[in-house]
Design an enzyme around this catalytic site. Structure first.
Site, PDB file in Angstrom:
ATOM      1  N   ASN A  92      29.166  50.639  14.731  1.00  0.00           N
ATOM      2  CA  ASN A  92      29.134  49.213  15.864  1.00  0.00           C
ATOM      3  C   ASN A  92      27.898  48.185  15.065  1.00  0.00           C
ATOM      4  O   ASN A  92      27.517  48.684  14.417  1.00  0.00           O
ATOM      5  CB  ASN A  92      28.493  49.801  17.228  1.00  0.00           C
ATOM      6  CG  ASN A  92      28.332  48.844  18.234  1.00  0.00           C
ATOM      7  OD1 ASN A  92      29.403  47.547  18.024  1.00  0.00           O
ATOM      8  ND2 ASN A  92      28.104  48.491  18.898  1.00  0.00           N
TER       9      ASN A  92
ATOM     10  N   HIS B 138      26.426  45.646  10.597  1.00  0.00           N
ATOM     11  CA  HIS B 138      26.975  47.299  10.417  1.00  0.00           C
ATOM     12  C   HIS B 138      26.233  48.333  10.374  1.00  0.00           C
ATOM     13  O   HIS B 138      26.112  48.276   9.170  1.00  0.00           O
ATOM     14  CB  HIS B 138      28.628  46.308  10.214  1.00  0.00           C
ATOM     15  CG  HIS B 138      29.554  47.364  10.737  1.00  0.00           C
ATOM     16  ND1 HIS B 138      29.898  47.256  11.841  1.00  0.00           N
ATOM     17  CD2 HIS B 138      29.891  49.125  10.323  1.00  0.00           C
ATOM     18  CE1 HIS B 138      30.912  48.976  12.136  1.00  0.00           C
ATOM     19  NE2 HIS B 138      31.153  49.430  11.767  1.00  0.00           N
ATOM     20  N   CYS B 139      26.674  48.811  11.651  1.00  0.00           N
ATOM     21  CA  CYS B 139      25.880  50.391  10.898  1.00  0.00           C
ATOM     22  C   CYS B 139      26.988  51.344  11.157  1.00  0.00           C
ATOM     23  O   CYS B 139      27.364  51.701  12.529  1.00  0.00           O
ATOM     24  CB  CYS B 139      24.851  50.272  11.717  1.00  0.00           C
ATOM     25  SG  CYS B 139      23.885  52.162  12.047  1.00  0.00           S
ATOM     26  N   VAL B 140      26.557  51.959   9.884  1.00  0.00           N
ATOM     27  CA  VAL B 140      28.506  52.908  10.089  1.00  0.00           C
ATOM     28  C   VAL B 140      27.697  54.710  10.390  1.00  0.00           C
ATOM     29  O   VAL B 140      28.812  55.225  11.414  1.00  0.00           O
ATOM     30  CB  VAL B 140      28.578  53.481   8.608  1.00  0.00           C
ATOM     31  CG1 VAL B 140      29.574  52.352   8.045  1.00  0.00           C
ATOM     32  CG2 VAL B 140      27.041  53.930   7.744  1.00  0.00           C
TER      33      VAL B 140
END
Length: 287
Positions: free
Chosen positions: A142, A136-138
């Site tokens: 997304n 999960h990429c802040v």
């Protein structure tokens, strides 16, 4: 002890979504600062001023490269943000039964109340299962999964190229700032933006180089960030089909589209890994 039992760790994970939206604002601020420093302050005036032909040509080249990389970077960025990384179909069961025949036990997500295809993981921040989840990429608010991993890799590449370009073209102005007081910007705002743009672009270029090296290695071996530990426990990784086929599973078979955030229709129809539900494996893999 009773208080600790009542603590829901998933609430803290969900709170990271707010951080993600702050990251979106930070990205917009960095892009705006870099645009002002490169185009408005440093190189735009050289092009408009005219004069020396070599200087004008250099300014035109820098501005053209800057805008091209910026367009590609933003295109890839928005594709990562707005593309669904891959959701498990509702009441997914039959594929899990097929895995059992291949020596894999059927997997089930108790939170989603649904079957879990191979390489699928539950994201505590998004509170959903993601097909071939990488992380999960802040920065993009997304998950990065089967259907947007290519866009994420291209975003890293174009952002790295853009930050390297910005660092190089701002370097002369940065040197002048420290060595020639008579040519320093008169505006305190210009000084701050020039300094921040140079330092931030340099820092991002160095950090992105590490990420690109890591993800290039992962893509070439058909491994996700989550699967790194799992792969260490096997003698040979079952999804590793050789670096060429591994890269084709991410970027597609049409080499002309490798550096564009899109797939041709044939690849979407013929490469099941892009959809994230089926993955070819090595027949000689030793688990």
């Amino acid at each position: 002890m009773e208080c600790l039992r009542r603590v829901n760790p998933f609430r803290a994970c969900a709170g990271l979504r707010v951080l993600g939206y702050l990251m979106l604002a930070l990205v917009a601020a960095i892009v705006a600062a870099s645009y002002y420093a490169v185009v408005v302050y440093a190189w735009g005036p050289l092009l408009l001023r005219g004069g020396n032909g070599g200087t004008v040509a250099a300014a035109a080249f820098v501005l053209a490269a800057f805008h091209l990389l910026l367009i590609m970077m933003l295109w890839c960025y928005f594709m990562v943000v707005f593309t669904n990384p891959g959701a498990v179909p509702e009441n997914w069961r039959h594929a899990a039964e097929g895995d059992e025949e291949q020596g894999h036990a059927p997997r089930y997500c108790s939170r989603c109340q649904n079957g879990k295809p191979p390489r699928c993981h539950h994201c505590s921040i998004c509170d959903r299962c993601v097909l071939k989840m990488d992380h999960h990429c802040v920065w993009v608010v997304n998950c990065v999964g089967a259907r947007n991993y290519k866009y994420f890799l291209l975003f890293l590449v174009y952002t790295f190229l853009e930050t390297v370009l910005d660092t190089l073209v701002l370097l002369p102005s940065f040197i002048i700032f420290f060595h020639d007081g008579s040519r320093r910007p008169s505006s305190a705002g210009d000084i701050a933006i020039l300094f921040l743009a140079f330092v931030l672009n340099l820092a991002f270029a160095l950090s992105l180089l590490c990420f690109i090296c890591m993800h290039t290695s992962l893509a070439a071996s058909n491994t996700t960030s989550i699967e790194v530990y799992e792969r260490k426990k096997t003698c040979s990784w079952e999804y590793d089909l050789g670096w060429r086929k591994n890269l084709e599973q991410v970027f597609g078979t049409n080499k002309l589209l490798w550096f564009l955030p899109m797939y041709c229709t044939e690849d979407l129809q013929n490469i099941p890994t892009i959809q994230g539900l089926e993955f070819p494996t090595r027949s000689d893999a030793v688990l």
